[in-house]
Design a protein around this motif. Structure first.
Motif, PDB file in Angstrom:
ATOM      1  N   PRO A 191      68.487  51.431  40.349  1.00 58.52           N
ATOM      2  CA  PRO A 191      67.395  51.102  41.271  1.00 58.52           C
ATOM      3  C   PRO A 191      67.235  49.583  41.419  1.00 58.52           C
ATOM      4  O   PRO A 191      67.635  48.824  40.529  1.00 58.52           O
ATOM      5  N   GLN A 192      66.660  49.152  42.523  1.00 59.37           N
ATOM      6  CA  GLN A 192      66.498  47.718  42.774  1.00 59.37           C
ATOM      7  C   GLN A 192      65.643  47.035  41.716  1.00 59.37           C
ATOM      8  O   GLN A 192      65.866  45.870  41.395  1.00 59.37           O
ATOM      9  N   ASP A 193      64.673  47.739  41.171  1.00 62.36           N
ATOM     10  CA  ASP A 193      63.798  47.128  40.164  1.00 62.36           C
ATOM     11  C   ASP A 193      64.254  47.450  38.736  1.00 62.36           C
ATOM     12  O   ASP A 193      63.452  47.532  37.810  1.00 62.36           O
ATOM     13  N   TRP A 194      65.553  47.587  38.533  1.00 59.87           N
ATOM     14  CA  TRP A 194      66.109  47.950  37.230  1.00 59.87           C
ATOM     15  C   TRP A 194      65.668  46.994  36.131  1.00 59.87           C
ATOM     16  O   TRP A 194      65.409  47.418  35.013  1.00 59.87           O
ATOM     17  N   ASP A 195      65.571  45.701  36.474  1.00 68.17           N
ATOM     18  CA  ASP A 195      65.223  44.699  35.463  1.00 68.17           C
ATOM     19  C   ASP A 195      63.793  44.888  34.947  1.00 68.17           C
ATOM     20  O   ASP A 195      63.540  44.813  33.746  1.00 68.17           O
TER      21      ASP A 195
ATOM     22  N   TRP B 123      75.311  45.073  35.480  1.00 66.78           N
ATOM     23  CA  TRP B 123      75.156  44.830  34.044  1.00 66.78           C
ATOM     24  C   TRP B 123      73.898  45.475  33.481  1.00 66.78           C
ATOM     25  O   TRP B 123      73.599  45.332  32.299  1.00 66.78           O
ATOM     26  N   SER B 124      73.128  46.171  34.319  1.00 70.43           N
ATOM     27  CA  SER B 124      71.886  46.781  33.837  1.00 70.43           C
ATOM     28  C   SER B 124      72.137  47.717  32.665  1.00 70.43           C
ATOM     29  O   SER B 124      71.384  47.718  31.680  1.00 70.43           O
TER      30      SER B 124
ATOM     31  N   CYS C  36      82.023  44.838  35.949  1.00 72.25           N
ATOM     32  CA  CYS C  36      81.604  44.276  37.239  1.00 72.25           C
ATOM     33  C   CYS C  36      80.089  44.079  37.269  1.00 72.25           C
ATOM     34  O   CYS C  36      79.328  45.015  37.039  1.00 72.25           O
ATOM     35  N   GLU C  37      79.671  42.864  37.571  1.00 74.12           N
ATOM     36  CA  GLU C  37      78.245  42.546  37.642  1.00 74.12           C
ATOM     37  C   GLU C  37      77.567  43.246  38.814  1.00 74.12           C
ATOM     38  O   GLU C  37      76.363  43.458  38.802  1.00 74.12           O
ATOM     39  N   ASP C  38      78.335  43.653  39.815  1.00 75.57           N
ATOM     40  CA  ASP C  38      77.765  44.299  40.999  1.00 75.57           C
ATOM     41  C   ASP C  38      77.572  45.802  40.835  1.00 75.57           C
ATOM     42  O   ASP C  38      76.594  46.355  41.323  1.00 75.57           O
ATOM     43  N   CYS C  39      78.531  46.486  40.141  1.00 76.55           N
ATOM     44  CA  CYS C  39      78.448  47.952  40.103  1.00 76.55           C
ATOM     45  C   CYS C  39      78.618  48.577  38.724  1.00 76.55           C
ATOM     46  O   CYS C  39      78.347  49.759  38.558  1.00 76.55           O
ATOM     47  N   GLY C  40      79.104  47.824  37.735  1.00 77.77           N
ATOM     48  CA  GLY C  40      79.271  48.373  36.397  1.00 77.77           C
ATOM     49  C   GLY C  40      80.641  48.965  36.114  1.00 77.77           C
ATOM     50  O   GLY C  40      80.903  49.420  35.010  1.00 77.77           O
ATOM     51  N   SER C  41      81.547  48.962  37.087  1.00 79.19           N
ATOM     52  CA  SER C  41      82.914  49.444  36.874  1.00 79.19           C
ATOM     53  C   SER C  41      83.708  48.396  36.091  1.00 79.19           C
ATOM     54  O   SER C  41      83.280  47.248  35.984  1.00 79.19           O
ATOM     55  N   PRO C  42      84.887  48.757  35.579  1.00 81.78           N
ATOM     56  CA  PRO C  42      85.713  47.747  34.929  1.00 81.78           C
ATOM     57  C   PRO C  42      85.999  46.592  35.891  1.00 81.78           C
ATOM     58  O   PRO C  42      86.242  46.804  37.084  1.00 81.78           O
ATOM     59  N   GLY C  43      85.940  45.375  35.392  1.00 83.80           N
ATOM     60  CA  GLY C  43      86.166  44.202  36.219  1.00 83.80           C
ATOM     61  C   GLY C  43      86.789  43.078  35.425  1.00 83.80           C
ATOM     62  O   GLY C  43      87.139  43.249  34.260  1.00 83.80           O
ATOM     63  N   ARG C  44      86.899  41.931  36.064  1.00 87.28           N
ATOM     64  CA  ARG C  44      87.393  40.734  35.384  1.00 87.28           C
ATOM     65  C   ARG C  44      86.777  39.515  36.040  1.00 87.28           C
ATOM     66  O   ARG C  44      86.326  39.572  37.188  1.00 87.28           O
TER      67      ARG C  44
END
Length: 199
Positions: A84-88, A110-111, A170-178
């Motif tokens: 959700p947008q207010d996750w933080d 990253w939530s 991934c900071e945008d979606c939480g999938s594996p990233g770099r």
């Protein structure tokens, strides 16, 4: 999906850890916190390495994996990941002893990582007068600063594991990233990188 994410993130996060090639999922078990990945790694170093491959303060592989397990459980708790947008604000409300009024200031991907770290600290025991003083991103990964009345190595290990894992999620979606370059350094998956190259 959770299996692919576990291996995709763990493979890179444990790249320089002796015995990392022994990591294997043994089961995925439903729980109140979400689907819990059970794993074994018979030859993965159990101790935090103070100096490994020229890097000082490398977090022990098992701590990294335990935070990753909590992160993925939170991510897949309600089926397909949704943030959700207010996750933080919600996160700071659920973990008031950890974040007080200092909600993390990062992307939504990253939530679940913040939640996994907070869960790990609560499970280990919140130190007396623990207070997060800053929770943000810097140079493409998380920076988690805190104060406490007592010196707690386990909290250092957990916050270091969160910071380390953020370089592979991934900071945008939480999938594996770099971590990728192009303006600001950001950790992103292939989908959100939009052509940005690795750093």
């Amino acid at each position: 999906m959770i299996v692919d994410e576990f291996y995709g993130i763990a493979r890179h996060a444990l790249k320089n850890h002796p015995g990392s090639d022994s990591v294997r999922i043994t089961a995925i078990v439903p729980s109140a916190m979400g689907p819990v990945v059970q794993w074994e790694a018979p030859i993965l170093a159990r101790e935090r390495q103070r100096k490994a491959l020229g890097v000082v303060g490398v977090v022990a592989g098992p701590v990294i994996l335990e935070v990753l397990v909590r992160t993925l459980a939170a991510r897949w708790r309600k089926g397909a990941p949704y943030c959700p947008q207010d996750w933080d604000v919600r996160l700071a409300g659920r973990y008031q002893r950890i974040f007080q009024r200092q909600a993390p200031s990062t992307g939504p991907g990253w939530s679940w990582l913040w939640e996994g770290g907070a869960q790990a600290i609560v499970a280990a025991g919140v130190p007396r007068n623990f207070r997060t003083t800053d929770a943000k991103d810097k140079f493409g990964s998380i920076r988690w600063y805190y104060e406490a009345e007592e010196d707690c190595q386990y909290v250092d290990d957990i916050t270091d594991a969160v910071e380390h894992l953020s370089s592979f999620i991934c900071e945008d979606c939480g999938s594996p990233g770099r971590i990728r370059k192009g303006g600001w350094l950001r950790c992103q998956c292939e989908l959100h990188a939009k052509g940005r190259t690795g750093a």
